[in-house]
Design a protein around this motif. Structure first.
Motif, PDB file in Angstrom:
ATOM      1  N   ALA A 172       0.820  -1.216   0.000  1.00 43.10           N
ATOM      2  CA  ALA A 172       0.000   0.000   0.000  1.00 43.10           C
ATOM      3  C   ALA A 172       0.848   1.258   0.000  1.00 43.10           C
ATOM      4  CB  ALA A 172      -0.931  -0.012   1.207  1.00 43.10           C
ATOM      5  N   SER A 173       2.088   1.146  -0.497  1.00 38.15           N
ATOM      6  CA  SER A 173       2.971   2.314  -0.479  1.00 38.15           C
ATOM      7  C   SER A 173       2.518   3.397  -1.449  1.00 38.15           C
ATOM      8  CB  SER A 173       4.403   1.892  -0.805  1.00 38.15           C
ATOM      9  OG  SER A 173       4.478   1.231  -2.056  1.00 38.15           O
ATOM     10  N   ALA A 174       1.669   3.052  -2.414  1.00 39.80           N
ATOM     11  CA  ALA A 174       1.161   4.060  -3.351  1.00 39.80           C
ATOM     12  C   ALA A 174      -0.044   4.798  -2.804  1.00 39.80           C
ATOM     13  CB  ALA A 174       0.804   3.419  -4.689  1.00 39.80           C
ATOM     14  N   SER A 175      -0.779   4.193  -1.860  1.00 37.13           N
ATOM     15  CA  SER A 175      -1.967   4.844  -1.300  1.00 37.13           C
ATOM     16  C   SER A 175      -2.449   4.092  -0.062  1.00 37.13           C
ATOM     17  CB  SER A 175      -3.099   4.905  -2.329  1.00 37.13           C
ATOM     18  OG  SER A 175      -4.276   5.446  -1.755  1.00 37.13           O
ATOM     19  N   SER A 176      -2.655   4.831   1.019  1.00 36.66           N
ATOM     20  CA  SER A 176      -3.250   4.232   2.214  1.00 36.66           C
ATOM     21  C   SER A 176      -4.684   3.796   1.960  1.00 36.66           C
ATOM     22  CB  SER A 176      -3.214   5.220   3.382  1.00 36.66           C
ATOM     23  OG  SER A 176      -4.041   6.353   3.116  1.00 36.66           O
ATOM     24  N   GLN A 177      -5.308   4.329   0.895  1.00 35.79           N
ATOM     25  CA  GLN A 177      -6.697   3.976   0.604  1.00 35.79           C
ATOM     26  C   GLN A 177      -6.859   2.509   0.227  1.00 35.79           C
ATOM     27  OE1 GLN A 177      -7.832   6.818  -2.395  1.00 35.79           O
ATOM     28  NE2 GLN A 177      -8.229   8.445  -0.907  1.00 35.79           N
ATOM     29  N   PHE A 178      -5.782   1.860  -0.239  1.00 35.24           N
ATOM     30  CA  PHE A 178      -5.877   0.427  -0.511  1.00 35.24           C
ATOM     31  C   PHE A 178      -6.222  -0.328   0.769  1.00 35.24           C
ATOM     32  CE2 PHE A 178      -2.383   1.091  -3.932  1.00 35.24           C
ATOM     33  CZ  PHE A 178      -3.321   1.562  -4.830  1.00 35.24           C
ATOM     34  N   VAL A 179      -5.545   0.030   1.867  1.00 33.45           N
ATOM     35  CA  VAL A 179      -5.808  -0.629   3.147  1.00 33.45           C
ATOM     36  C   VAL A 179      -7.161  -0.192   3.692  1.00 33.45           C
ATOM     37  CG1 VAL A 179      -5.026  -0.915   5.534  1.00 33.45           C
ATOM     38  CG2 VAL A 179      -3.358  -0.895   3.672  1.00 33.45           C
ATOM     39  N   SER A 180      -7.452   1.101   3.633  1.00 33.76           N
ATOM     40  CA  SER A 180      -8.726   1.593   4.165  1.00 33.76           C
ATOM     41  C   SER A 180      -9.910   0.935   3.467  1.00 33.76           C
ATOM     42  CB  SER A 180      -8.820   3.117   4.028  1.00 33.76           C
ATOM     43  OG  SER A 180      -8.013   3.765   4.996  1.00 33.76           O
ATOM     44  N   GLY A 181      -9.832   0.771   2.140  1.00 36.63           N
ATOM     45  CA  GLY A 181     -10.933   0.152   1.416  1.00 36.63           C
ATOM     46  C   GLY A 181     -11.207  -1.261   1.894  1.00 36.63           C
ATOM     47  N   LEU A 182     -10.146  -2.037   2.126  1.00 34.28           N
ATOM     48  CA  LEU A 182     -10.315  -3.399   2.639  1.00 34.28           C
ATOM     49  C   LEU A 182     -10.827  -3.387   4.075  1.00 34.28           C
ATOM     50  CD1 LEU A 182      -7.053  -4.939   1.165  1.00 34.28           C
ATOM     51  CD2 LEU A 182      -9.395  -5.510   0.471  1.00 34.28           C
ATOM     52  N   LEU A 183     -10.288  -2.484   4.886  1.00 34.18           N
ATOM     53  CA  LEU A 183     -10.708  -2.419   6.293  1.00 34.18           C
ATOM     54  C   LEU A 183     -12.187  -2.099   6.423  1.00 34.18           C
ATOM     55  CD1 LEU A 183      -7.737  -0.470   7.948  1.00 34.18           C
ATOM     56  CD2 LEU A 183      -8.319  -2.868   8.304  1.00 34.18           C
ATOM     57  N   LEU A 184     -12.656  -1.135   5.654  1.00 39.50           N
ATOM     58  CA  LEU A 184     -14.047  -0.697   5.784  1.00 39.50           C
ATOM     59  C   LEU A 184     -15.023  -1.815   5.446  1.00 39.50           C
ATOM     60  CD1 LEU A 184     -13.651   2.846   4.200  1.00 39.50           C
ATOM     61  CD2 LEU A 184     -14.226   2.385   6.583  1.00 39.50           C
ATOM     62  N   ALA A 185     -14.668  -2.657   4.476  1.00 38.60           N
ATOM     63  CA  ALA A 185     -15.564  -3.748   4.070  1.00 38.60           C
ATOM     64  C   ALA A 185     -15.377  -5.013   4.894  1.00 38.60           C
ATOM     65  CB  ALA A 185     -15.354  -4.070   2.592  1.00 38.60           C
ATOM     66  N   ALA A 186     -14.232  -5.132   5.574  1.00 37.90           N
ATOM     67  CA  ALA A 186     -13.862  -6.391   6.222  1.00 37.90           C
ATOM     68  C   ALA A 186     -14.871  -6.924   7.230  1.00 37.90           C
ATOM     69  CB  ALA A 186     -12.490  -6.248   6.877  1.00 37.90           C
ATOM     70  N   PRO A 187     -15.596  -6.087   8.005  1.00 41.82           N
ATOM     71  CA  PRO A 187     -16.597  -6.665   8.910  1.00 41.82           C
ATOM     72  C   PRO A 187     -17.657  -7.484   8.181  1.00 41.82           C
ATOM     73  CG  PRO A 187     -16.146  -4.399   9.535  1.00 41.82           C
ATOM     74  CD  PRO A 187     -15.475  -4.633   8.206  1.00 41.82           C
ATOM     75  N   GLY A 188     -17.878  -7.208   6.891  1.00 44.33           N
ATOM     76  CA  GLY A 188     -18.855  -7.957   6.109  1.00 44.33           C
ATOM     77  C   GLY A 188     -18.316  -9.233   5.499  1.00 44.33           C
ATOM     78  N   PHE A 189     -16.988  -9.518   5.630  1.00 41.50           N
ATOM     79  CA  PHE A 189     -16.422 -10.760   5.125  1.00 41.50           C
ATOM     80  C   PHE A 189     -16.769 -11.884   6.098  1.00 41.50           C
ATOM     81  CE2 PHE A 189     -12.558  -8.379   3.067  1.00 41.50           C
ATOM     82  CZ  PHE A 189     -13.434  -7.663   2.277  1.00 41.50           C
ATOM     83  N   ALA A 190     -16.967 -13.078   5.586  1.00 40.41           N
ATOM     84  CA  ALA A 190     -17.383 -14.200   6.439  1.00 40.41           C
ATOM     85  C   ALA A 190     -16.406 -14.451   7.578  1.00 40.41           C
ATOM     86  CB  ALA A 190     -17.537 -15.461   5.578  1.00 40.41           C
ATOM     87  N   ARG A 191     -15.107 -14.333   7.305  1.00 37.84           N
ATOM     88  CA  ARG A 191     -14.103 -14.566   8.340  1.00 37.84           C
ATOM     89  C   ARG A 191     -13.368 -13.284   8.710  1.00 37.84           C
ATOM     90  NH1 ARG A 191     -13.192 -18.432   4.549  1.00 37.84           N
ATOM     91  NH2 ARG A 191     -11.151 -17.560   3.974  1.00 37.84           N
ATOM     92  N   GLY A 192     -13.915 -12.122   8.349  1.00 44.52           N
ATOM     93  CA  GLY A 192     -13.178 -10.897   8.591  1.00 44.52           C
ATOM     94  C   GLY A 192     -11.935 -10.869   7.719  1.00 44.52           C
ATOM     95  N   ALA A 193     -10.928 -10.124   8.137  1.00 39.24           N
ATOM     96  CA  ALA A 193      -9.709 -10.035   7.328  1.00 39.24           C
ATOM     97  C   ALA A 193      -8.533  -9.635   8.202  1.00 39.24           C
ATOM     98  CB  ALA A 193      -9.880  -9.026   6.199  1.00 39.24           C
ATOM     99  N   THR A 194      -7.380 -10.164   7.847  1.00 36.61           N
ATOM    100  CA  THR A 194      -6.107  -9.690   8.381  1.00 36.61           C
ATOM    101  C   THR A 194      -5.319  -9.149   7.204  1.00 36.61           C
ATOM    102  OG1 THR A 194      -6.077 -11.288  10.188  1.00 36.61           O
ATOM    103  CG2 THR A 194      -3.976 -10.295   9.568  1.00 36.61           C
TER     104      THR A 194
END
Length: 433
Positions: A172-194
């Motif tokens: 994510a060195s080009a944009s912190s938004q790559f991580v933020s996008g995954l984080l924001l959706a992660a509660p909706g993933f069946a197993r969450g996300a690391t």
């Protein structure tokens, strides 16, 4: 997929010159970053949410439109109070991202939770912005995506009604938004996300902290105790009221006016506790020669009319680089601005654009891979290209305070985050605010 956004004609503008120190107290709309995150979190919640004093601008209107296309009910007829009622995410849908990095990086993970294809495209310039690491991360989680060469826009996410989740490695060195996008959706993933970042440092760290804090405020369990690793547990988010802070990045050109003219500018309604990088900004403004105070009225910046050259790492506040570069061109000594190589992939290559435009007005500017070196020289008037980039327009307006004859090729691009900018700026300079 065709571009969904109609071509907007340019709006040339003569930057007003200040003939005396500016004195202004202004109230700005809400933070773009907070508004975007609150909208996404509200779309994933288990009940309705309200956004108090959000930002109404092109980026946030398109974000609301994208969430509507995915099934959410968004009522934003009241400027002061937007209401979002969630609904199961669905498709098919077409989403116009305009020029917004938040939309192109926050909504594809949500599209993976939908039950049909969701297509994304935007302004022609947005197709060159980096997106590949996010596309690769989603594919590693099992999401099927068709993308343009280089894994950019236009793209189609083939939602299958859910994402299993799990561990994902991303650069994510080009944009912190790559991580933020995954984080924001992660509660909706069946197993969450690391999510594990591997690569050079992630820029704009305060935006990542904002994402984590807002997730927790919505009820998500987030573990960020290990550097460059974020673990989000699966679970429903809570609908709630979001009080959106005034936009700190949007205030910086006005604070710069106080420094340049020896005046005083107060941002009204600034909270005592903030999710935005206000302490980093305080330090930077003081290094540039300003005095920064806060009281019950808000955040006030006072200047002496002399701007100091700085050696500054702007990696945490890279959005401020164009305005700081303008200040550096007006300073009493040379400046070095560092840590912002990633802004070459913003609305335009901001480092190349700043070097070209400032040099054209008489400054001496050298580009480095991660920043600029600026040696002030007597500046003269001329045409300042804005590259359809709101931050470039802000920089030109700051220069025009003391340099006569600065002509912007297009001030209309400021509608991306602050449609009121030309009127607010002119009122400040004329003493009407």
């Amino acid at each position: 997929m065709p571009n969904l956004t109609a071509t907007r004609p340019p709006r040339p503008w003569a930057a007003p010159r200040a003939t005396e120190p500016v004195t202004s107290a202004l109230r700005l709309p809400g933070s773009k970053s907070m508004t975007a995150r609150a909208l996404v979190l509200s779309a994933l919640a288990d009940g309705p949410s309200t956004l108090l004093r959000p930002l109404r601008a092109r980026d946030t209107e398109l974000m609301a439109g994208g969430l509507r296309a995915l099934g959410a009910h968004v009522s934003n007829s009241d400027d002061e109070r937007w209401v979002l009622r969630p609904h199961p995410l669905h498709g098919p849908a077409q989403i116009d991202v305009g020029q917004a990095g938040t939309i192109m990086r926050f909504l594809p993970p949500l599209a993976g939770l939908a039950d049909a294809p969701v297509s994304f495209d935007g302004d022609p310039s947005v197709r060159s912005r980096p997106l590949g690491p996010l596309v690769g991360a989603l594919r590693s989680l099992g999401v099927r995506i068709e993308a343009a060469p280089g894994d950019g826009l236009p793209l189609t996410v083939h939602g299958a009604g859910g994402i299993g989740g799990g561990e994902v490695v991303i650069d994510a060195s080009a944009s912190s938004q790559f991580v933020s996008g995954l984080l924001l959706a992660a509660p909706g993933f069946a197993r969450g996300a690391t999510i594990r970042h591997v690569g050079p440092p992630v820029p704009s760290a305060p935006h990542l902290r904002m994402t984590v804090q807002m997730l927790r405020a919505a009820g998500a369990a987030v573990d960020d105790t290990v550097p460059d690793v974020w673990a989000v547990a699966p679970g429903r988010l809570s609908g709630r009221g979001w009080e959106i802070e005034p936009d700190l990045s949007g205030a910086v050109p006005f604070f710069a006016a106080a420094l340049v003219t020896g005046g005083s500018v107060t941002l009204l309604g600034w909270p005592r506790r903030s999710l935005q990088p206000v302490e980093t900004l305080r330090t930077l403004l003081r290094q540039l020669g300003g005095e920064v105070t806060q009281d019950t009225d808000g955040l006030t910046v006072r200047g002496t009319g002399t701007v100091h050259g700085v050696d500054a790492d702007l990696s945490d506040v890279s959005e401020l680089t164009p305005v700081v570069a303008a200040l550096a061109a007006l300073a009493d000594g040379p400046s070095r601005l560092r840590g912002v190589g990633h802004i070459r992939g913003h609305e335009t290559d901001r480092l190349a654009a700043l070097a070209h435009e400032l040099t054209g007005l008489g400054a001496e500017v050298d580009e480095a891979p991660d920043g600029l070196s600026i040696r002030p020289r007597p500046l003269h008037g001329g045409t300042f290209r804005t590259y359809d980039d709101h931050r470039m327009a802000h920089a030109a307006a700051v220069l025009g305070l003391t340099v006569p004859g600065i002509q912007l090729t297009d001030v209309g691009c400021t509608a991306k985050t602050l449609p009121e900018f030309p009127a607010l700026w002119s009122a400040m300079v004329s003493g009407e605010s």
